[in-house]
Write a protein that holds these residues in place. Structure first.
Motif, short mmCIF file in Angstrom:
data_model
loop_
_atom_site.label_atom_id
_atom_site.label_comp_id
_atom_site.label_asym_id
_atom_site.label_seq_id
_atom_site.Cartn_x
_atom_site.Cartn_y
_atom_site.Cartn_z
N GLY A 8 0.79 -1.24 0.00
CA GLY A 8 0.00 0.00 0.00
C GLY A 8 0.82 1.28 0.00
O GLY A 8 0.27 2.37 -0.16
N SER A 9 2.14 1.17 0.17
CA SER A 9 2.97 2.39 0.15
C SER A 9 3.54 2.68 -1.23
O SER A 9 4.30 3.63 -1.41
CB SER A 9 4.12 2.26 1.17
OG SER A 9 3.60 2.02 2.45
N SER A 14 -1.07 3.12 -2.74
CA SER A 14 -1.35 4.36 -1.99
C SER A 14 -2.60 5.05 -2.56
O SER A 14 -3.41 5.61 -1.82
CB SER A 14 -0.15 5.30 -1.98
OG SER A 14 0.23 5.65 -3.29
N ASN A 15 -2.76 4.95 -3.87
CA ASN A 15 -4.00 5.49 -4.47
C ASN A 15 -5.21 4.67 -4.05
O ASN A 15 -6.31 5.21 -3.88
CB ASN A 15 -3.87 5.53 -5.99
CG ASN A 15 -3.05 6.73 -6.47
OD1 ASN A 15 -3.52 7.86 -6.45
ND2 ASN A 15 -1.80 6.49 -6.88
N PHE A 16 -5.01 3.35 -3.86
CA PHE A 16 -6.11 2.48 -3.43
C PHE A 16 -6.56 2.85 -2.01
O PHE A 16 -7.76 2.95 -1.72
CB PHE A 16 -5.65 1.01 -3.47
CG PHE A 16 -6.72 0.02 -3.13
CD1 PHE A 16 -7.65 -0.40 -4.08
CD2 PHE A 16 -6.83 -0.52 -1.84
CE1 PHE A 16 -8.64 -1.32 -3.77
CE2 PHE A 16 -7.82 -1.44 -1.52
CZ PHE A 16 -8.73 -1.84 -2.49
N VAL A 17 -5.59 3.08 -1.12
CA VAL A 17 -5.94 3.45 0.26
C VAL A 17 -6.78 4.73 0.27
O VAL A 17 -7.86 4.79 0.87
CB VAL A 17 -4.66 3.67 1.12
CG1 VAL A 17 -5.01 4.28 2.47
CG2 VAL A 17 -3.90 2.36 1.30
N ARG A 18 -6.30 5.71 -0.47
CA ARG A 18 -7.01 7.00 -0.50
C ARG A 18 -8.42 6.82 -1.08
O ARG A 18 -9.39 7.38 -0.59
CB ARG A 18 -6.20 8.00 -1.32
CG ARG A 18 -6.44 9.42 -0.94
CD ARG A 18 -5.44 10.38 -1.57
NE ARG A 18 -4.16 10.35 -0.90
CZ ARG A 18 -3.07 9.76 -1.38
NH1 ARG A 18 -3.08 9.17 -2.54
NH2 ARG A 18 -1.95 9.76 -0.69
N ASN A 43 3.68 8.89 0.51
CA ASN A 43 2.53 8.81 -0.40
C ASN A 43 1.21 8.84 0.35
O ASN A 43 0.17 9.11 -0.23
CB ASN A 43 2.59 7.51 -1.23
CG ASN A 43 3.83 7.44 -2.11
OD1 ASN A 43 4.59 8.38 -2.19
ND2 ASN A 43 4.03 6.30 -2.77
N LEU A 44 1.27 8.50 1.66
CA LEU A 44 0.04 8.43 2.45
C LEU A 44 0.11 9.34 3.68
O LEU A 44 -0.63 9.12 4.65
CB LEU A 44 -0.22 6.97 2.88
CG LEU A 44 -0.69 6.08 1.72
CD1 LEU A 44 -0.61 4.60 2.10
CD2 LEU A 44 -2.11 6.44 1.30
N THR A 54 -4.11 1.92 9.10
CA THR A 54 -2.98 1.47 9.92
C THR A 54 -1.85 1.03 9.01
O THR A 54 -2.09 0.29 8.05
CB THR A 54 -3.40 0.24 10.79
OG1 THR A 54 -4.59 0.57 11.48
CG2 THR A 54 -2.31 -0.13 11.78
N PHE A 55 -0.66 1.48 9.31
CA PHE A 55 0.52 1.04 8.55
C PHE A 55 1.31 0.02 9.37
O PHE A 55 1.58 0.24 10.55
CB PHE A 55 1.42 2.24 8.22
CG PHE A 55 2.72 1.82 7.58
CD1 PHE A 55 2.72 1.17 6.35
CD2 PHE A 55 3.94 2.05 8.22
CE1 PHE A 55 3.93 0.77 5.76
CE2 PHE A 55 5.14 1.65 7.63
CZ PHE A 55 5.13 1.01 6.40
#
Ligand code: NAD
Ligand code: TDX
Length: 341
Positions: A8-9, A14-18, A43-44, A54-55
């Motif tokens: 996700g980073s 990162s676009n998916f998380v957002r 990126n996040l 959560t990372f």
């Protein structure tokens, strides 16, 4: 719905998380990423510390860690991978480790915690597993029934991971779904990939290195369209099925380069013809009919040239981000914070 997202980073992750945090108020995301050269928590930075994100800094090869994480989530979206073809030509080993063994490790961990197969696993893959298409047969497209014929170490490792994913569905009845997407573009793409590399080079006054004759064709899709399709597969897809995702937007590298030059107000003299990539695939193109007819998905943000224009503008407007990435300065900071890989 609590998603375990791997990788996700990176760019797509990162676009998916957002996207998920914005569009799915009931969802939360745990992002597992070991921060290779292309993983960047910056990126996040805008969602860091929020209640639904959560990372976790860790490797998908760490079976104990991923087993523990899978107990806490409802489903898995697997994006972590070594992703750059040119790097796989220099050294294939990390590709086999992360892409093949990493995928197998995740699936084994899921089997451990979910013997009744209640949790879905979306394996995010690429159209490159199908090899390439001829330039002189424009009607030929990749679809879910195209035989696998990968040609680079990268695409071979992704094909291997797809086979493992298929096998775990077939053998153990796991709820695995595979997506095969064409070339993405958009914000936060590591500037080794052609669009951000060319745009940032031009801002820096450098030439753009065009491989070979520039006639190779890619099917360009905006990353938000890709992530919308991945969510559609997660929410509505059928276990054991494979879904091709594409933009219906084929451009040769030369056409792409001319469009970028025009948008940046630069001339043909900024093109530097360089030696071709070894084994360079000629053409990728996707038939995404199955996604449209079965899950109702079609791209809505990839119209050309507007989508390219928006992506180019993002790099023009976010110079601090890519300068930090290109100089490697961000790595020093994160290595002191998280330790090296
Ligand atoms: P990326 O290189 O930008 O990001 C990959 C992320 O995975 C990074 O954050 C990296 O740190 C992480 N990662 C790598 N190995 C890991 C490991 N062993 N453990 C934990 N984390 C690890 O790549 P991307 O372009 O965002 O691609 C994401 C996925 O989408 C990949 O699986 C790729 O094959 C697939 N894909 C990409 C495209 C594209 O055009 N970029 C198109 C189709 C499919
Ligand atoms: O400097 C360059 N010059 C050039 O001409 C680079 C980096 C690329 N190219 C060409 C090679 C390709 O034909 O541009 C095209 C696109 O190259 P990349 O951005 O490296 O992407 P590609 O090799 O097509 O693979 C991408 O799409 C599919 C992603 O990197 C993969 O992760 C994804 O699976």
């Amino acid at each position: 719905m609590h998603i375990l997202l791997t990788g996700g980073s990176g760019f797509i992750g990162s676009n998916f998380v957002r996207y998920v945090l914005r569009d799915r108020p009931g969802y939360s995301v745990t992002n597992l990423d070991c921060l290779t050269y292309s993983g960047n928590p910056e990126n996040l930075s805008d969602v860091e510390g929020g209640p639904r994100y959560t990372f976790v800094h860790g490797n998908i090869l760490d079976i104990e860690l991923v087993t523990e994480l899978m107990q806490k989530v409802d489903c898995v979206v697997h994006m972590a991978a070594e992703s750059h073809v040119d790097r796989s030509i220099i050294d294939a080993r990390p590709f086999v480790e992360s892409n093949v063994l990493g995928t197998q490790t995740l699936l084994d961990a899921l089997r451990r915690v979910d013997p009744d197969n209640t949790k879905k696993f979306v394996h995010v893959s690429t159209d490159e597993v199908f090899g390439d298409l001829p330039l002189d047969k424009p009607d030929e497209l990749f679809s879910e029934t195209t035989p696998y014929a990968p040609s680079s170490p990268y695409s071979s490792s992704k094909a291997g991971s797809d086979m493992i994913a298929r096998a775990y569905h077939h053998t153990f009845g796991m709820q695995v779904m595979i997506t095969n997407c064409s070339n993405n573009h958009g914000p936060y793409q590591f500037p080794e990939k052609v669009i951000p590399l060319f745009v940032t080079n031009l801002i820096e006054g450098k030439k753009v290195p065009l491989y070979g004759d520039g006639q190779n064709v890619r099917d360009w899709l905006h990353v938000e369209d890709h992530n919308e399709a991945v969510l559609a597969v997660l929410e509505k897809g059928t276990a054991g099925e494979q879904y091709c995702i594409g933009g219906n937007n084929e451009r040769s590298n030369l056409e792409l380069t001319h469009s970028i030059l025009e948008l940046m107000g630069k001339g043909e003299d900024m093109i530097e013809r360089v030696t071709d990539r070894l084994g360079h695939d000629r053409r990728y193109a996707i038939d995404a009919t199955k996604l449209k007819t079965e899950l109702g998905w079609a791209p809505s943000r990839s119209a050309w040239p507007q989508a390219l224009e928006a992506t180019v503008k993002w790099y023009v407007d976010n110079e601090a981000w890519w300068k930090n990435v290109k100089s490697g300065a961000y790595r020093k900071y994160y290595e002191t914070q998280y330790g090296s890989r």
